[in-house]
Design a protein around this motif. Structure first.
Motif, mmCIF file in Angstrom:
data_model
loop_
_atom_site.group_PDB
_atom_site.id
_atom_site.type_symbol
_atom_site.label_atom_id
_atom_site.label_comp_id
_atom_site.label_asym_id
_atom_site.label_seq_id
_atom_site.Cartn_x
_atom_site.Cartn_y
_atom_site.Cartn_z
ATOM 1 N N GLU A 66 0.845 -1.196 0.000
ATOM 2 C CA GLU A 66 0.000 0.000 0.000
ATOM 3 C C GLU A 66 0.882 1.248 0.000
ATOM 4 O OE1 GLU A 66 -2.768 0.546 3.292
ATOM 5 O OE2 GLU A 66 -2.999 2.649 2.727
ATOM 6 N N HIS A 67 1.930 1.217 0.803
ATOM 7 C CA HIS A 67 2.800 2.392 0.868
ATOM 8 C C HIS A 67 3.457 2.674 -0.475
ATOM 9 C CE1 HIS A 67 6.480 4.715 1.720
ATOM 10 N NE2 HIS A 67 5.704 5.323 2.582
ATOM 11 N N LYS A 68 3.897 1.623 -1.142
ATOM 12 C CA LYS A 68 4.536 1.794 -2.448
ATOM 13 C C LYS A 68 3.539 2.394 -3.448
ATOM 14 C CE LYS A 68 7.796 1.016 -5.599
ATOM 15 N NZ LYS A 68 9.006 1.855 -5.608
ATOM 16 N N ILE A 69 2.315 1.901 -3.423
ATOM 17 C CA ILE A 69 1.299 2.440 -4.330
ATOM 18 C C ILE A 69 1.096 3.922 -4.043
ATOM 19 C CG2 ILE A 69 -1.150 2.380 -4.961
ATOM 20 C CD1 ILE A 69 -1.061 -0.665 -4.313
ATOM 21 N N ARG A 70 0.960 4.256 -2.783
ATOM 22 C CA ARG A 70 0.724 5.659 -2.431
ATOM 23 C C ARG A 70 1.922 6.528 -2.824
ATOM 24 N NH1 ARG A 70 -3.733 6.736 0.630
ATOM 25 N NH2 ARG A 70 -4.861 4.936 1.454
ATOM 26 N N PHE A 71 3.126 6.003 -2.630
ATOM 27 C CA PHE A 71 4.327 6.775 -2.968
ATOM 28 C C PHE A 71 4.395 7.022 -4.475
ATOM 29 C CE2 PHE A 71 8.855 7.137 -4.034
ATOM 30 C CZ PHE A 71 9.225 8.181 -3.213
ATOM 31 N N GLN A 72 4.208 5.962 -5.241
ATOM 32 C CA GLN A 72 4.358 6.125 -6.695
ATOM 33 C C GLN A 72 3.218 6.947 -7.293
ATOM 34 O OE1 GLN A 72 7.867 4.518 -6.341
ATOM 35 N NE2 GLN A 72 7.192 5.257 -8.310
ATOM 36 N N LEU A 73 2.069 6.973 -6.633
ATOM 37 C CA LEU A 73 0.937 7.746 -7.151
ATOM 38 C C LEU A 73 0.903 9.166 -6.579
ATOM 39 C CD1 LEU A 73 -2.014 5.154 -7.115
ATOM 40 C CD2 LEU A 73 -0.592 5.840 -9.047
ATOM 41 N N SER A 74 1.913 9.539 -5.797
ATOM 42 C CA SER A 74 1.817 10.851 -5.147
ATOM 43 C C SER A 74 2.010 12.008 -6.128
ATOM 44 C CB SER A 74 2.804 10.953 -3.983
ATOM 45 O OG SER A 74 4.122 10.799 -4.465
ATOM 46 N N GLY A 75 2.460 11.717 -7.332
ATOM 47 C CA GLY A 75 2.535 12.767 -8.350
ATOM 48 C C GLY A 75 1.226 12.957 -9.105
ATOM 49 N N ASN A 76 0.210 12.205 -8.711
ATOM 50 C CA ASN A 76 -1.109 12.339 -9.329
ATOM 51 C C ASN A 76 -2.084 12.845 -8.271
ATOM 52 O OD1 ASN A 76 0.277 9.899 -10.822
ATOM 53 N ND2 ASN A 76 -1.287 10.680 -12.206
ATOM 54 N N SER B 105 17.700 11.722 -2.668
ATOM 55 C CA SER B 105 17.305 12.948 -3.372
ATOM 56 C C SER B 105 16.539 12.628 -4.644
ATOM 57 C CB SER B 105 18.538 13.780 -3.724
ATOM 58 O OG SER B 105 19.249 14.133 -2.563
ATOM 59 N N ALA B 106 17.084 11.690 -5.418
ATOM 60 C CA ALA B 106 16.490 11.383 -6.725
ATOM 61 C C ALA B 106 15.049 10.898 -6.586
ATOM 62 C CB ALA B 106 17.332 10.325 -7.443
ATOM 63 N N ARG B 107 14.753 10.242 -5.481
ATOM 64 C CA ARG B 107 13.415 9.694 -5.287
ATOM 65 C C ARG B 107 12.370 10.742 -4.945
ATOM 66 N NH1 ARG B 107 13.531 4.104 -4.658
ATOM 67 N NH2 ARG B 107 15.509 3.375 -3.837
ATOM 68 N N ILE B 108 12.801 11.919 -4.526
ATOM 69 C CA ILE B 108 11.821 12.890 -4.033
ATOM 70 C C ILE B 108 11.811 14.202 -4.800
ATOM 71 C CG2 ILE B 108 11.747 11.930 -1.689
ATOM 72 C CD1 ILE B 108 13.651 14.147 -0.833
ATOM 73 N N ILE B 109 12.568 14.252 -5.892
ATOM 74 C CA ILE B 109 12.499 15.451 -6.726
ATOM 75 C C ILE B 109 11.228 15.350 -7.548
ATOM 76 C CG2 ILE B 109 13.555 16.689 -8.642
ATOM 77 C CD1 ILE B 109 16.290 15.801 -7.517
ATOM 78 N N GLY B 110 10.213 16.101 -7.167
ATOM 79 C CA GLY B 110 8.916 16.008 -7.842
ATOM 80 C C GLY B 110 8.324 14.623 -7.652
ATOM 81 N N GLY B 111 7.323 14.333 -8.444
ATOM 82 C CA GLY B 111 6.720 13.007 -8.418
ATOM 83 C C GLY B 111 7.473 12.084 -9.357
ATOM 84 N N TRP B 112 6.977 10.883 -9.451
ATOM 85 C CA TRP B 112 7.606 9.886 -10.308
ATOM 86 C C TRP B 112 7.727 10.393 -11.748
ATOM 87 C CZ3 TRP B 112 5.082 4.440 -11.420
ATOM 88 C CH2 TRP B 112 6.060 3.590 -11.976
ATOM 89 N N GLN B 113 6.662 11.082 -12.192
ATOM 90 C CA GLN B 113 6.662 11.578 -13.574
ATOM 91 C C GLN B 113 7.760 12.605 -13.806
ATOM 92 O OE1 GLN B 113 4.121 11.367 -11.473
ATOM 93 N NE2 GLN B 113 2.185 10.918 -12.472
ATOM 94 N N ILE B 114 8.060 13.385 -12.778
ATOM 95 C CA ILE B 114 9.161 14.351 -12.882
ATOM 96 C C ILE B 114 10.478 13.590 -12.938
ATOM 97 C CG2 ILE B 114 10.382 16.198 -11.664
ATOM 98 C CD1 ILE B 114 7.740 17.155 -12.782
ATOM 99 N N GLN B 115 10.592 12.571 -12.098
ATOM 100 C CA GLN B 115 11.842 11.802 -12.040
ATOM 101 C C GLN B 115 12.107 11.028 -13.333
ATOM 102 O OE1 GLN B 115 10.916 9.562 -8.511
ATOM 103 N NE2 GLN B 115 10.600 11.472 -7.402
ATOM 104 N N GLY B 116 11.070 10.842 -14.129
ATOM 105 C CA GLY B 116 11.246 10.206 -15.428
ATOM 106 C C GLY B 116 11.978 11.101 -16.410
ATOM 107 N N ARG B 117 12.076 12.383 -16.080
ATOM 108 C CA ARG B 117 12.700 13.350 -16.983
ATOM 109 C C ARG B 117 13.818 14.143 -16.309
ATOM 110 N NH1 ARG B 117 11.870 15.221 -22.056
ATOM 111 N NH2 ARG B 117 11.121 17.256 -21.376
#
Lengths: 776, 175, 326
Positions: free
Chosen positions: B125-135, C132-144
């Motif tokens: 659950e934590h991983k899902i929430r972390f990876q979706l936090s940009g949405n 650092s790399a994991r928290i710069i913006g969201g995952w979509q930002i880290q893709g770029r």
């Protein structure tokens, strides 16, 4: 992160799922054996919305369509001395430029938009600033061009001569003598009488019952506290968007993202001073609203531009425009005083509320005053409320508008009262809970309401019964109230020869209401939810329907669908009588089957005989119900506060709410969860920040800080069902009340975790840290 | 400066060519030029994720990609998740779990969640929430979204549930 | 397109003799919040020479595009402007990602963040950088977004810079006058400004062979998607006993016009036991370096306080990681 290992709602039965309870507490009666209501069908518009096919406002493209852009005031308060658009007009690719001069003179014109009178001059000036810009982001001029790049380049060529004026953004400052005045002609509506002299206070409301002064004198404990809340925004992910085409025959069509196509039509027609019938509003799919997509912003401007160039014009806001140019909900100052006997009986209450109206009069103070003590049966109470203009965007409704600020104050004082009296916070609330026959301070007497059942259900949740252990942790609880409204809805429904029914409705579907309405029609007709085909249609294709708001759609439009269903059944019985050569009265209908003696026809079978018995059947209904009854929710939070940073982490959250009847439990839970989380955002981090020139400094999602998935645990839900006696299926409406309690719930939890009472929203980490430091 | 540039890409498996200006974002071209309007613009600065697409399999905010940068790239948008009339298990689980209300953020969540499950078939659950936090989602409070991703992970994990489900049942609603 | 590139040639970058130009200028708050991007031309360089040539020809109206997650926003919102955008992602040296436990890490300036945490060896060797790399913006930002871009954007609050400084990273810069190396600690000069002279651009970052343990910790009001209110990066090396600190470096973000080294804080740890008391003392020392401002992300006194809290916490993590390696 609290992980609750539970089954998914999708796989479980309706009654109990995913940590979500479903308490049937409708008194002595057993729930009727519904076949559709209470099930969880896939929503009718679902496939379109998971494949990207659903057409939202911004997705619309028309042949020859132009793109518009809006120039906005960089000043929070300024006189507009002149606007020179000539250079922009001459730019290649620019086809139209509009300013307030293109709007008709609306001075002294008032329109009734279904929810009370609206000053059209103010509405018009908010859409395009006339002689003054009253907030940073106030629209000043608009351009239509061949593409967005040209349109924005043209904005840069518009010369506006501003005379900056002193601005004011805090409600108590705006009420002071000598404050910068926004509207020189504004006089306070002082309990119906106009006040004397310049002011920013547009209205003073006063409600009173019993003898509060005497009752406070007799109270054993009196607690009085002051609360402040910041301006917050609804935060819908879809920016405002409208496309207008002023056709060569003079007819205006507007495709827009609106909560109410009929009010959008009326506002636009009134602002342009053209007949209603000259305007068609086509509601597109809408990406959230929460009250913020009821006022028009872009619709009349797109129309003006289209009228000038004869082509369709699309206007889309960007995110900064949305924050700076559309209705946030009021920041507030609230003082609440409660007096109670030693046994916990609250005998006296007093409240003073001052709410932002924003740039123009008419904010959320009315419901704020009516809601502040609405959870309790208090015989002696007095409420004073002030609607105050200041240099922020004109406020708009936001989910139970005005109630959350009031609940933050009242529910925090109730928590202090419980502590001082040594009474369990749920017991204290139960002792004073509003019930059938309770008179609210503003006058109305409650019908059957479910607060007691909701509190009892909260007391029985696994969450409340669990023990919270650990340092810096605390549990809080609070109640919320919202009226829920009725208003007007129309539907028509035609029976297809294959036994399905197409349902035409005017309520824009923001969160699955197509399905909750279709399910009520299906229940009435004894067919499946999937056999109803709901369509949200334009203002020419269905009767007048009020906004999607006030938690009214599943209640009122559902009621209309029910009545349309009865209309269909009546007509179908006539057809059955023709088939069976009997009297209509002899045809019985039950659970989707028509019967006469030993003969029977299912709904589908009879639908197949419509051709031979007179043709199509169309059912219709238009309703304006009185009986929307009130909703209550109780919320429980466990938090941990980091004493070194002041940051609050939510460990566990439960919301218990009376839905009357949950038509589609998944979407009821969704409303509860979504509302709770908006309340959490409001409580912890969301706020408008201003620089020394009263300009918003955080007009982006980055710095406005709405909750992300990582900021929350699962939100446990318990649906209480105390059916609304005024609705055939018992619906009360559920959308708004979930937002009310979270700020107080969290303030109470933070107090239990830290010993510090937070009385200002947001309870952001630096504020909590400062409060902790002050305590030491 | 506004000379148009020819770009060749593959979008949702189909070779696709378009002309664009240098300043046009990938999102703008997808939506306005190619009429793939499933990707939404919520903020224009990478803070809401409504425009998420996969660029060579990596989730990115298409509002922060220049369309010209897509030259030679393989792009997946929400329109590319379903196969023929069969929904992707994520789409099916979002529907069954009521993981959307207004639906404007849904395409972005689906695309990000697909990227997650492609890499990590059994996320916590934590991983899902972390990876979706940009949405960002403003309607649901995320609960049902997280559960839908969990359900889709189970479905994809081979209990056969995904295979049993055909296309969405109810008829599409009006626009 | 984005596959790994062999690093060989980028260890040496040919000298160029081109007129210098300013690369970045200070960012200021803008009232322009446009929907669409301003007009510019695009060029994708495939060699360092070509990039230097394009940037030089473009003068101060040319901008480098790596991941684009800062520059595209800034161009859209009018915070920066450009006539020419030079995409450097097709230059092999800029996309290099090569790790050699003995030699260190060569990180091309345009390598997106996700490739760091997707590489288990790098994640294990330079945990602060990966934090650092994991928290710069969201995952979509880290893709770029790239670490190099984060550095060149030169925000005082940049999440990668304290980690780079703590890890002892060096910038490899190409320009008209050839190649030069600058320690990351000396790269930033003011908010949005850095030492890149006219005509220069960042090619890669060089990190020494991994030793000890490292960590990066920031404080934000939410749990993701925020700009650091304060960020602290730390690197520690333990003595052979594993109980005492042999060496340490600490760097701070969002408490000064540029990311800063907390030299005294690092020094204070040398020879000290790896204990909470030592970490706390280092935190107090670090606070003395902080000169924060009050802005929308936090009040100054709160930020100073957080430097102490985060320094203490990040050291505990770095030491734990150093111990786990032993």
């Amino acid at each position: 992160m609290a992980e609750h290992k539970t089954a998914s709602p999708a796989k479980s039965d309706a009654a109990q799922s995913a940590g979500n309870g479903h308490a049937q507490t409708n008194g002595s009666t057993v729930a009727p054996p519904y076949r559709v209501i209470g099930t969880r069908p896939v929503r009718h518009d679902g496939a379109d919305k998971v494949t990207g096919r659903a057409v939202y406002g911004a997705d619309l493209q028309l042949p020859g369509m132009l793109y518009g852009a809006i120039l906005r005031s960089p000043h929070a308060h300024a006189r507009i001395k002149s606007i020179d658009t000539s250079a922009a007009e001459q730019m290649p690719g620019v086809l139209a430029v509009a300013t307030a001069r293109d709007l008709p003179n609306l001075k002294d014109k008032v329109a009734n938009l279904g929810e009370g009178a609206v000053n059209l001059a103010h509405l018009g000036a908010n859409v395009l600033a006339h002689d003054k810009a009253l907030y940073k982001g106030h629209a000043v001029a608009a351009v239509a061009a061949v593409n967005i790049h040209v349109a924005e380049a043209a904005l840069a060529k518009i010369r506006v001569d501003y005379e900056p004026l002193t601005a004011v953004t805090w409600v108590l400052d705006a009420m002071q003598p000598g404050a910068p005045i926004l509207h020189p002609d504004l006089r306070t509506d002082e309990l119906g009488e106009p006040g004397a002299g310049n002011t920013n206070i547009s209205t003073h409301l006063h409600f009173e019952q019993g003898d509060p002064d005497k009752a406070f004198g007799q109270a054993d404990v009196v607690i009085e506290r002051e609360y402040r809340t910041a301006t917050v925004h609804q935060g819908y992910i879809e920016p405002h968007v409208s496309t207008a085409l002023w056709n060569n025959d003079g007819h205006l069509t507007i495709w827009t993202a609106t909560q109410g196509s009929f009010t959008a039509r009326q506002q636009t027609a009134e602002l342009l001073q053209i007949p209603l019938s000259q305007v068609t509003v086509v509601p597109c799919e809408i990406g959230g609203g929460f009250g913020g997509k009821i006022p028009v912003y872009l619709e009349p401007v797109a129309a003006l531009l289209s009228r000038k160039c004869g082509r369709p014009v699309k206007l889309i806001m960007n995110r900064a425009d949305v924050f700076e140019g559309t209705g946030p909900t009021p920041g507030s100052f609230v003082r609440v005083k409660l007096g109670a006997k030693k046994d916990g009986r609250i005998v006296a209450a007093e409240a003073y509320l001052a709410y932002d109206a924003g740039a123009y009069p008419g904010g959320m103070i009315g419901p704020g005053c009516m809601c502040v003590f609405s959870c309790y049966d208090i015989p002696n109470a007095r409420v004073d409320g002030y609607d105050v203009c200041l240099n922020k965007p004109k406020t708009a409704a936001y989910r139970a508008p005005g109630a959350t600020q009031a609940a933050f104050a009242c529910e925090s004082v109730v928590d202090e009262l419980a502590e001082k009296l040594g009474i369990d916070p749920i017991e204290l609330r139960l002792k004073n809970a509003a019930k059938e026959g309770t008179r609210r301070v503003d006058g109305p007497v409650y019908d059957r309401v479910g607060l007691v059942e909701t509190l009892e259900a909260a007391r029985n949740t696994p969450h409340w019964k669990s023990k919270l252990e650990g340092k810096n942790r605390g549990r809080g609880i609070a109640c919320g109230f919202w009226f829920n409204i009725g208003l007007k809805s129309s539907v028509s429904a035609h029976v297809n020869f294959d036994g399905t029914v197409t349902l035409l409705e005017g309520s824009t579907d923001i969160g699955g209401s197509r399905t909750s309405i279709a399910m009520q029609l299906a229940e009435t007709l004894g067919i499946k939810a999937e056999e109803v085909i709901p369509r949200v249609v334009d203002t020419d294709s269905v009767g007048y329907t009020d906004v999607t708001g006030g938690s009214r759609v599943t209640f009122a439009t559902g009621l209309a669908a029910y009545h349309a269903g009865l209309d269909i059944i009546a007509q179908m019985r006539q057809r059955a009588a023709l088939v069976w050569e009997c009297k209509v009265e002899e045809v019985e209908f039950d659970a989707g089957t028509f019967r006469h003696k030993k003969q029977s026809l299912t709904f589908r079978e009879l639908a197949g005989k419509l051709h031979q018995t007179g043709g199509a059947i169309v059912g219709r209904a238009s309703v304006d119900p009185e009986g929307a009854t009130n909703g209550f929710a109780v919320q429980i939070a466990d938090v941990e506060v980091d004493p070194d940073t002041g940051k609050t982490t939510i460990l566990r959250w439960t919301i218990v709410q009376d839905a009357g009847r949950a038509i589609h439990p998944s979407y009821v839970e969704g409303q509860m969860q979504g509302g709770a989380v908006q309340g959490i955002g409001w409580a912890l981090n969301e706020e408008y920040l201003y620089d020394d020139k009263s300009r918003m400094t955080n007009a982006s999602y980055l710095d406005y800080r709405m909750p992300t998935a990582l900021d929350l645990p699962m939100i446990e839900t318990v649906i209480v069902e105390v059916p609304n006696p005024a609705h055939p299926y018992g619906v009360r409406g559920v959308g708004e009340v979930p937002i009310c309690a979270p700020p107080a719930t969290l303030a109470n939890a933070i107090y239990r975790a830290t010993g510090v009472r937070m009385r200002e929203l947001p309870m952001s980490p630096p504020r909590v840290w400062a409060a902790l430091a002050a305590k030491k | 400066m506004s000379k148009r540039i020819h770009v060749s890409t593959t979008i949702n498996g189909a070779p696709t060519e378009f002309l664009c200006e240098a300043r046009q974002s990938l999102l703008e071209v997808l939506r306005d030029t190619l009429r793939l309007t499933g990707s939404k613009e919520g903020c224009g600065n990478g803070n809401c994720g409504a425009c998420t697409v996969l660029l060579d399999g990596v989730p990115v905010d298409s509002c922060l990609v220049l369309a010209v940068e897509a030259e030679g790239a393989d792009i997946t948008t929400v329109e590319g998740l379903a196969h023929d009339t069969r929904l992707h298990p994520l789409q099916q689980c979002f529907l069954e779990g009521a993981a959307l209300q207004c639906g404007i953020c849904t395409p972005g969540f689906l695309v990000t969640a697909k990227a997650l499950l492609d890499r990590n078939p059994k996320p916590t659950e934590h991983k899902i929430r972390f990876q979706l936090s940009g949405n960002l989602c403003r309607c649901t409070g995320y609960d049902k979204i997280v559960r839908a991703v969990q359900e889709a992970a189970k479905a994809l994990d081979g209990n056969g549930r995904a295979e049993k489900k055909a296309a969405a049942k109810p008829r599409a609603a009006a626009h | 397109m984005r596959g790994t590139t062999k690093y060989g040639s980028c260890w040496k970058v040919a000298a160029q003799n081109r007129p210098p130009r300013s690369f970045y200028y200070s960012l200021s708050a803008s009232t322009r919040k446009a929907t669409a991007l301003q007009d510019f031309s695009y060029a994708a360089a495939t060699t360092i020479d070509e990039a230097v040539s394009l940037l030089s020809a473009g003068g101060d109206r040319a901008r480098v595009l790596a991941g684009g997650t800062d520059i595209i926003v800034q161009l859209r919102e009018g915070l920066r402007s450009a006539d020419l955008v030079v995409d450097v992602k097709k230059i092999p040296e800029l996309m290099a990602l090569d790790f050699d436990p003995a030699r260190g890490l060569l990180l091309g300036a345009a390598v997106p963040c996700y490739r760091l945490y997707d590489d288990e060896r790098i994640a294990a060797a330079y945990p602060a950088l990966v934090d650092s790399a994991r928290i710069i913006g969201g995952w979509q930002i880290q893709g770029r977004a790239s670490i190099g871009g984060n550095l060149c954007n030169s925000s005082p609050a940049a999440d990668s810079i304290p980690s780079l400084i703590a890890l002892g990273a060096t910038c490899r810069i190409a320009g008209p006058a050839g190649t030069r190396e600058v320690p990351v600690a000396e790269f930033c000069t003011a908010p949005g400004r850095n030492c890149l002279a006219r005509g220069e651009f960042l090619v890669s970052l060089v990190l020494p062979a991994p030793r000890g343990g490292s960590a990066y910790l920031r404080f934000i009001p939410r749990n993701e998607m925020d700009i650091a209110v304060v960020g602290v990066g730390a690197w520690v090396e333990l003595d052979p006993s594993g109980q005492k600190i042999a060496d340490a470096r600490i760097a701070l973000a969002a408490v000064a016009p540029t990311p800063v080294v907390a030299a005294e804080a690092g020094k204070s740890l040398v020879g000290q036991p790896a204990s909470e008391a030592s970490f706390k003392a280092a935190g107090e020392a670090a606070k003395k370096v902080a000169r924060p401002i009050t802005d929308r992300r936090g009040p100054a006194d709160y930020r100073t306080h957080l430097v102490g809290v985060l320094t203490q916490r990040v050291l505990a993590t770095a030491v734990e990681r150093a111990k786990s390696k032993k």
